[in-house]
Structure formats: C-alpha cells, structure tokens
Design an enzyme around this catalytic site. Structure first.
Site, mmCIF file in Angstrom:
data_model
loop_
_atom_site.group_PDB
_atom_site.id
_atom_site.type_symbol
_atom_site.label_atom_id
_atom_site.label_comp_id
_atom_site.label_asym_id
_atom_site.label_seq_id
_atom_site.Cartn_x
_atom_site.Cartn_y
_atom_site.Cartn_z
ATOM 1 C CG ASP A 8 -1.664 1.198 1.475
ATOM 2 O OD1 ASP A 8 -2.183 1.737 0.480
ATOM 3 O OD2 ASP A 8 -1.771 1.637 2.641
ATOM 4 C CG ASP A 10 -1.246 7.649 0.475
ATOM 5 O OD1 ASP A 10 -0.173 8.220 0.218
ATOM 6 O OD2 ASP A 10 -2.230 7.676 -0.277
HETATM 7 MG MG LIG Z 1 -2.773 3.170 3.556
#
Ligand SMILES: [Mg+2]
Length: 173
Positions: A8, A10
C-alpha cells in the site's frame, strides 16, 4: 513464476496525511527502505497498489499521481532501491479499488506472479484484498486506522514486518 511484495502507498511508503499528491508532503515511513531493500535483494517484485480516489473527488489530477510516483521512484533509485510498478485506482466504484482485488489481479497477470509466495503490506483493513484462490499473506501496520477484526497479522513497525517476512522467506527457500 515470480513472487511479489505488494505495498500500500499511503501509510506504508509515506506517512498518510490524507490526499497526498505533492512531493513536498512526502515523509517516508520508518523502515520502508530496509523493507524494499530486502525485497529487491531476495527476488521479489515490489509493486505498489494504491487507492487514489482523490482524483474522482477532484482533489488532484491523475497527472499529479504520475509525477509524484516518478519523483518517489527517483528518490528510491538514488538509494539503489527499486519499485517495479505503481498501480493506482482513481475511482470510487471500481473492481480495482481495494479491498476489491482488481489491481492485484492485474499485477499477477502482467508479471506472472505466484500470489501464494507473495506478501501484501498495508495499514487498513481494506488492504486485505478479497481475492479468491491463492492469495498473499497480508501484514498490517498499526497506525492511523482501527484494525480490529482484520484478517491479517498486525504489527507495530515495518521493522517487525520485515523480520516476519524474512523468517518466512528464508524458511521456505
Ligand atoms: Mg494506507
């Protein structure tokens, strides 16, 4: 077939300050460089899977994402680190938007990835993808979001996740 470390973006590469699209807002998460280095040196493709509905919400443009990912790649390259692909989803309602598995399936088919030999690292329950059949072992980093009930191993730091991935990788090879 190859294996991948899916990340992922962020909250895992950069600190999640919500709707990040500018390079000046990138603050790298502690431990991310070691995690990417391990993957680069141990035969994993490193593939970022990121929901970017900020585009659909009109907060930034798709072009901004491309520019940002290029800058992040360049910064990593200067450290001899490599992200092999950045896959993103701009829409709200899409088979590609996590937790739906579209982006991961896309990566699997593009690179002939054995998902059962792969790992996913995220920081939200929606990073545990709803994929049928062989799927990667998923680790969640405690941070910005409640993780109660998530079907994944939960850790306090990327260093702890790396330790776990290292032990799984070395024991299976
Ligand atoms: Mg995230």
């Amino acid at each position: 077939m190859t294996k991948a470390l899916f990340l992922d973006r962020d909250g895992i590469l950069n600190i999640d300050k919500t709707y990040i699209y500018r390079w000046e807002d990138i603050e790298w998460v502690e431990g991310i460089f070691d995690l990417i280095r391990f993957a680069n040196e141990n035969g994993f493709l490193v593939i970022v899977l990121t929901n970017q509905s900020g585009v659909a919400r009109g907060k930034y443009r798709e072009e901004d994402i491309l520019v940002l990912h290029k800058k992040m790649s360049d910064y990593l390259a200067a450290k001899n680190l490599r992200v092999d692909d950045w896959i993103y989803c701009c829409e709200f309602d899409s088979e590609r938007r996590k937790p739906r598995p579209g982006m991961m399936i896309e990566a699997r088919d593009k690179y002939d990835i054995d998902l059962s030999q792969s790992f996913m690292v995220g920081d939200k329950p929606t990073d545990v993808l709803e994929i049928e059949g062989p799927s990667p072992k998923t680790f969640l980093l405690k941070g910005n979001y409640p993780l109660v009930g998530a079907k994944a191993e939960i850790y306090e730091s990327l260093a702890d996740i790396l330790k776990r991935i290292r032990s799984l990788t070395l024991s299976s090879s």
